[in-house]
Motif scaffolding. Structure first.
Motif, PDB file in Angstrom:
ATOM      1  N   PHE A   1       8.003  -8.985  -6.829  1.00 43.21           N
ATOM      2  CA  PHE A   1       7.285  -8.016  -7.672  1.00 43.21           C
ATOM      3  C   PHE A   1       7.293  -6.623  -7.044  1.00 43.21           C
ATOM      4  CE2 PHE A   1       3.161  -5.812  -7.880  1.00 43.21           C
ATOM      5  CZ  PHE A   1       3.225  -5.350  -9.186  1.00 43.21           C
ATOM      6  N   LEU A   2       7.056  -6.552  -5.724  1.00 43.34           N
ATOM      7  CA  LEU A   2       7.040  -5.256  -5.048  1.00 43.34           C
ATOM      8  C   LEU A   2       8.422  -4.603  -5.066  1.00 43.34           C
ATOM      9  CD1 LEU A   2       4.750  -5.987  -1.962  1.00 43.34           C
ATOM     10  CD2 LEU A   2       4.190  -4.683  -4.015  1.00 43.34           C
TER      11      LEU A   2
ATOM     12  N   ALA B   1       9.052  -1.075  -6.738  1.00 43.34           N
ATOM     13  CA  ALA B   1       9.645   0.042  -5.992  1.00 43.34           C
ATOM     14  C   ALA B   1      10.865   0.585  -6.724  1.00 43.34           C
ATOM     15  CB  ALA B   1      10.016  -0.408  -4.584  1.00 43.34           C
ATOM     16  N   LEU B   2      11.711  -0.311  -7.224  1.00 47.06           N
ATOM     17  CA  LEU B   2      12.893   0.136  -7.963  1.00 47.06           C
ATOM     18  C   LEU B   2      12.486   0.840  -9.258  1.00 47.06           C
ATOM     19  CD1 LEU B   2      15.228  -2.961  -7.490  1.00 47.06           C
ATOM     20  CD2 LEU B   2      15.378  -0.745  -6.338  1.00 47.06           C
TER      21      LEU B   2
ATOM     22  N   THR C   1       0.830  -1.207   0.000  1.00 46.14           N
ATOM     23  CA  THR C   1       0.000   0.000   0.000  1.00 46.14           C
ATOM     24  C   THR C   1       0.862   1.254   0.000  1.00 46.14           C
ATOM     25  OG1 THR C   1      -1.755  -1.182   1.181  1.00 46.14           O
ATOM     26  CG2 THR C   1      -1.826   1.228   1.219  1.00 46.14           C
ATOM     27  N   LEU C   2       1.930   1.230   0.799  1.00 49.65           N
ATOM     28  CA  LEU C   2       2.802   2.398   0.886  1.00 49.65           C
ATOM     29  C   LEU C   2       3.582   2.623  -0.405  1.00 49.65           C
ATOM     30  CD1 LEU C   2       4.200   1.935   4.515  1.00 49.65           C
ATOM     31  CD2 LEU C   2       2.509   3.592   3.743  1.00 49.65           C
ATOM     32  N   VAL C   3       3.952   1.532  -1.095  1.00 51.85           N
ATOM     33  CA  VAL C   3       4.712   1.667  -2.333  1.00 51.85           C
ATOM     34  C   VAL C   3       3.908   2.395  -3.398  1.00 51.85           C
ATOM     35  CG1 VAL C   3       5.656   0.364  -4.284  1.00 51.85           C
ATOM     36  CG2 VAL C   3       6.255  -0.281  -1.953  1.00 51.85           C
ATOM     37  N   PHE C   4       2.625   2.018  -3.543  1.00 52.36           N
ATOM     38  CA  PHE C   4       1.821   2.579  -4.630  1.00 52.36           C
ATOM     39  C   PHE C   4       1.002   3.795  -4.213  1.00 52.36           C
ATOM     40  CE2 PHE C   4       2.408  -1.918  -5.800  1.00 52.36           C
ATOM     41  CZ  PHE C   4       3.001  -1.743  -7.027  1.00 52.36           C
ATOM     42  N   ASN C   5       0.993   4.113  -2.928  1.00 52.94           N
ATOM     43  CA  ASN C   5       0.284   5.311  -2.459  1.00 52.94           C
ATOM     44  C   ASN C   5       1.215   6.216  -1.655  1.00 52.94           C
ATOM     45  OD1 ASN C   5      -2.768   4.695  -3.065  1.00 52.94           O
ATOM     46  ND2 ASN C   5      -1.921   2.827  -2.195  1.00 52.94           N
ATOM     47  N   ARG C   6       2.471   6.165  -2.005  1.00 54.56           N
ATOM     48  CA  ARG C   6       3.472   6.943  -1.283  1.00 54.56           C
ATOM     49  C   ARG C   6       3.415   8.404  -1.703  1.00 54.56           C
ATOM     50  NH1 ARG C   6       8.399   8.554  -2.603  1.00 54.56           N
ATOM     51  NH2 ARG C   6       8.030   7.604  -4.635  1.00 54.56           N
TER      52      ARG C   6
END
Length: 317
Positions: A240-241, A245-246, A159-164
């Motif tokens: 995948f995450l 993120a990268l 959630t934090l990766v895509f809604n950061r």
């Protein structure tokens, strides 16, 4: 340290004070935790078996980890230790069924052993076989709980990766994912090792000759298999995450480089105009022209705006 479990009682510490010690008839489990050499020799003499060394416990050959000798069944599995600390690692644990007793040999504190020892008095643990199967239950439950905890952590990070927030810090997210990947990988390795142990345990005559024990063991094998598949799926999701993120980091870096590139290109023509009119040549009509200064400013402004407009029309901005 030598702990024992008696029928209808909880685990207790045992002191070996006399030579020629032998286990009481009501003891069903001997747990050697970081034992001294004297404790190992006392147990070996009492049961007539040779406990494996640390080197044999850590060996990868099945003949060193899974074997039968002198009527006893020896099984060594690699289990996860300190899963919720910064440095989780795998540690070997040996299970021995001998003379109706379960003997475990380990060198690290394991939560599953503590849980089983605490709840053992609530059940009917009447033999070493029942203690072994109950301990396997606790280990499988513990590994399942670890995977579940890591799953919740991964979902939070996802959630934090895509809604950061824009320009947020990726370091804590990558650190959390790396730790989750490490724990998940170690858990999967523990499940694979445990599955091999469960497959060999059925060869013990105490288990193979009892239909209920065989059914219990087969259920444990199915649980270990399903958890292994779950761990593999979770590991793929973490990978995948990490890639996502990268990728987002690269996108943000490219955006920053693009911004500075556009700024540099936009300021290059005005800089060229200013440089020309700053040369102070004698033969330069604009230097004596009353509208020369406004003309130079307008020329620099136009030279800076034209590249930006061109980039926007091309879809580069």
């Amino acid at each position: 340290m030598l702990n024992v479990l008696r029928r209808g009682q909880g685990a207790a510490r045992l002191e070996l004070a006399e030579a020629g010690w032998s286990p009481d008839s009501d003891i069903v489990w001997l747990d050697l935790l970081k034992p001294t050499r004297e404790e190992e020799l006392a147990v070996e003499a009492a049961l007539g078996v040779q406990l494996p060394t640390v080197e044999e416990m850590e060996a990868l050959e099945p003949s060193s980890r899974l074997y039968q000798e002198n009527g006893a069944t020896f099984m060594t599995a690699t289990l996860l230790a300190r899963s919720h600390q910064d440095t989780p690692f795998a540690t070997p644990v040996t299970f021995v069924l001998a003379k109706g007793l379960l003997v475990t040999l380990r060198y690290e504190e394991l939560r599953a052993f503590t849980v089983f020892a605490d709840r053992a008095p609530q059940g009917a643990i009447d033999s070493g076989t029942e203690a072994l199967l109950g301990l396997f239950d606790a280990i499988v439950e513990r590994l399942a709980q670890i995977l579940d905890d890591m799953g919740h952590k991964v979902e939070e990070v996802s959630t934090l990766v895509f809604n950061r927030p824009r320009a947020g810090n990726f370091r804590p997210l990558l650190t959390g994912l790396a730790q989750a990947q490490s724990v998940t990988s170690l858990t999967r390795n523990s499940l694979v090792s445990l599955a091999r142990t469960l497959g060999f345990a059925i060869l013990a005559h105490e288990i193979g000759g009892d239909p209920n024990c065989r059914a219990h063991l087969e259920a444990l094998q199915r649980d270990a298999q399903s958890l292994t598949e779950h761990a593999g799926q979770q590991s793929s999701h973490i990978t995948f995450l990490l890639d996502a993120a990268l990728g987002l980091i690269n996108i943000e870096q490219n955006g920053i480089i693009k911004f500075f590139s556009v700024v540099a290109v936009a300021f290059m023509p005005p800089t060229l105009v200013a440089s020309i009119y700053g040369m102070n040549f004698d033969v330069m009509p604009e230097l004596h022209w009353a509208s020369g200064y406004p003309f130079a400013l307008i020329l620099m402004l136009v030279a800076g705006v034209v590249p930006v407009v061109w980039f926007k029309r091309r879809g580069w901005l």
